[in-house]
Design an enzyme around this catalytic site. Structure first.
Site, mmCIF file in Angstrom:
data_model
loop_
_atom_site.group_PDB
_atom_site.id
_atom_site.type_symbol
_atom_site.label_atom_id
_atom_site.label_comp_id
_atom_site.label_asym_id
_atom_site.label_seq_id
_atom_site.Cartn_x
_atom_site.Cartn_y
_atom_site.Cartn_z
ATOM 1 N N SER A 44 34.218 39.821 46.390
ATOM 2 C CA SER A 44 34.236 40.304 44.960
ATOM 3 C C SER A 44 33.301 41.724 44.765
ATOM 4 O O SER A 44 32.713 41.860 45.598
ATOM 5 C CB SER A 44 33.532 38.971 43.976
ATOM 6 O OG SER A 44 34.368 37.880 44.161
ATOM 7 N N ALA A 45 33.642 42.083 43.648
ATOM 8 C CA ALA A 45 33.036 43.336 43.055
ATOM 9 C C ALA A 45 31.514 43.058 42.989
ATOM 10 O O ALA A 45 31.016 42.206 42.735
ATOM 11 C CB ALA A 45 33.375 44.008 42.034
#
Length: 434
Positions: free
Chosen positions: A84-85
């Site tokens: 994920s970011a």
């Protein structure tokens, strides 16, 4: 701590460059308010993210605050596992309120986030990371071993929708790192009485990373963050239903429903051949100002709500800068969120464009909800609650949006909306239509 040959940067001498970019990322996350505690800051400065993302990922991508990195795709090329970011990883850990000595279950494994959690809870804490995909858990286990976290994280291959015998006692926090349509009863059983669960919860296709804590027989939100995640797999999966509207050239506009679908979608056959109509709200927003909660308002209060995707070659594809992918179906017609220049070029006005014999009615329904959002919810942060099947639902706020789930209800409340919602289009949508 990093004694590996960096698989993304070549010789280990380049680790100084990785450290520099990693520290720049952390500085940004601090300035943006995504990181707010020293223990989370230290974790992000310590764990080498570039050693967990896909091999060959440039450092600038690995350490970009807004970039997720695909780990695995299905046979159609759709991402089914990713790192994920950084901004949402930081925010979710902060939402969980974790600290030294605490226990945490991570649902959705990849390795990097589990390593961050291990740093946050410290040697006296406990981290269990579970994923349904053995290829993903094998990779996570190998990377955690290689980076020195193998002894601090227990990786389990299982469908987390079910109870995990490996967990033992209930944990202080659960972080769900995949998009969830519902909350599994097993998660609540495995969460301590005073614990926090942070979950990217899909509500009619609109997702918020929501932190929940118990309030008697139900859960209430303590924070929420706009986000997007790959969807849950296994028995907790919930697939969208997609309907194609072909144009005269064989290209399609796709209507995507996350919940119940309007009864007779065949009424939309040939709808793109009808004359387009439009309606405007008078509601404006300046450039650069978020209006993400308008989408959430639609999801809760606009029956027939859906999301749009379009093929190249369609009229809508040629007009991408003048609309957003949120729509509504009303019988033989549909409308979608449109914008036009306003505020002397410094912003836009919201409206709706529509196709179908009753397109004007569909556009008007959307415009009325834009105006209701502007009056009642534009400057008010919503709160969320989760009501398991066994909970006392007479306590649900009057005027809240109510979304049916498999194991309970989700409610979305805006304080002003509870007092002022009127008219048939402002009533709660209890059918969970997207």
């Amino acid at each position: 701590m990093n004694t590996l040959r960096d698989h993304n940067t070549g010789p280990s001498a380049d680790s100084d460059r990785a450290d520099e970019i990693r520290n720049a990322l952390v500085d940004k996350l601090l300035s943006d308010g995504m990181i707010t505690s020293p223990v989370v800051e230290r974790a992000f400065r310590t764990v080498p993210r570039h050693l967990f993302v896909a091999e060959g990922t440039p450092l600038e991508v690995a350490y970009n605050a807004a970039d997720s990195v695909a780990i695995k795709r299905d046979q159609d090329g759709v991402i089914i596992s990713s790192t994920s970011a950084p901004f949402i990883q930081a925010r979710m850990i902060e939402q969980a309120g974790l600290g030294p000595g605490m226990s945490v279950l991570e649902i959705g494994s990849g390795g990097y986030n589990a390593a961050l959690l291990a740093e946050v809870v410290g040697p006296g804490g406990r981290v269990v990371s579970v994923d349904i995909d053995q290829e993903v858990t094998d990779r996570a286990r190998a990377l955690l071993d290689a980076t020195g976290y193998g002894s601090r994280v227990t990786v389990v291959q299982a469908d987390a929708e079910n109870p995990l015998p490996e967990l033992g006692e209930p944990v202080d926090a659960i972080l769900v790192t995949v998009g969830a349509w519902d909350l599994s009863p097993a998660w609540l059983e495995q969460l301590s009485q005073d614990g926090t669960i942070v979950v990217p919860l899909r509500m009619n296709g609109i997702t918020r990373s929501t932190a929940f804590r118990r309030d008697g027989d139900h859960l209430v939100s303590t924070s929420a963050e706009v986000c997007g995640f790959v969807p849950m797999q296994g028995s907790g999966a919930h697939d969208e239903r997609i309907f194609l509207l072909p144009d005269a050239h064989g290209h399609n506009v796709k209507l995507r429903f996350d919940g119940d679908v309007p009864q007779d979608m065949s009424l939309l056959d040939g709808v793109l051949a009808t004359e387009r109509t439009e309606s405007w709200s008078g509601v404006t927003v300046k450039h650069g100002v978020s209006f993400a909660d308008l989408h959430l308002w639609f999801a809760g209060f606009l029956p027939g709500f859906c999301k749009l995707a379009v093929d190249e070659g369609t009229d809508l594809a040629a007009e991408r800068k003048s609309w957003f992918p949120f729509g509504v179906v009303r019988g033989d017609s549909f409308a979608y969120l449109a914008v036009r220049p306003a505020l002397d070029g410094a912003g836009v006005e919201f409206g709706a464009r529509a196709y179908g014999a009753h397109g004007q009615a569909a556009a008007t329904a959307m415009v009325e909800q834009i105006q209701a959002w502007d009056r009642q919810a534009r400057d008010v942060a919503p709160t969320f609650a989760y009501w398991p099947t066994s909970s006392d639902r007479t306590r649900i706020d009057e005027g809240a949006a109510v979304l049916e789930k498999a194991h309970g209800l989700v409610t979305i409340s805006w304080p002003q909306a509870a007092n002022t919602a009127t008219g048939p289009d402002a009533l709660p949508n209890t059918e969970d239509e997207e």
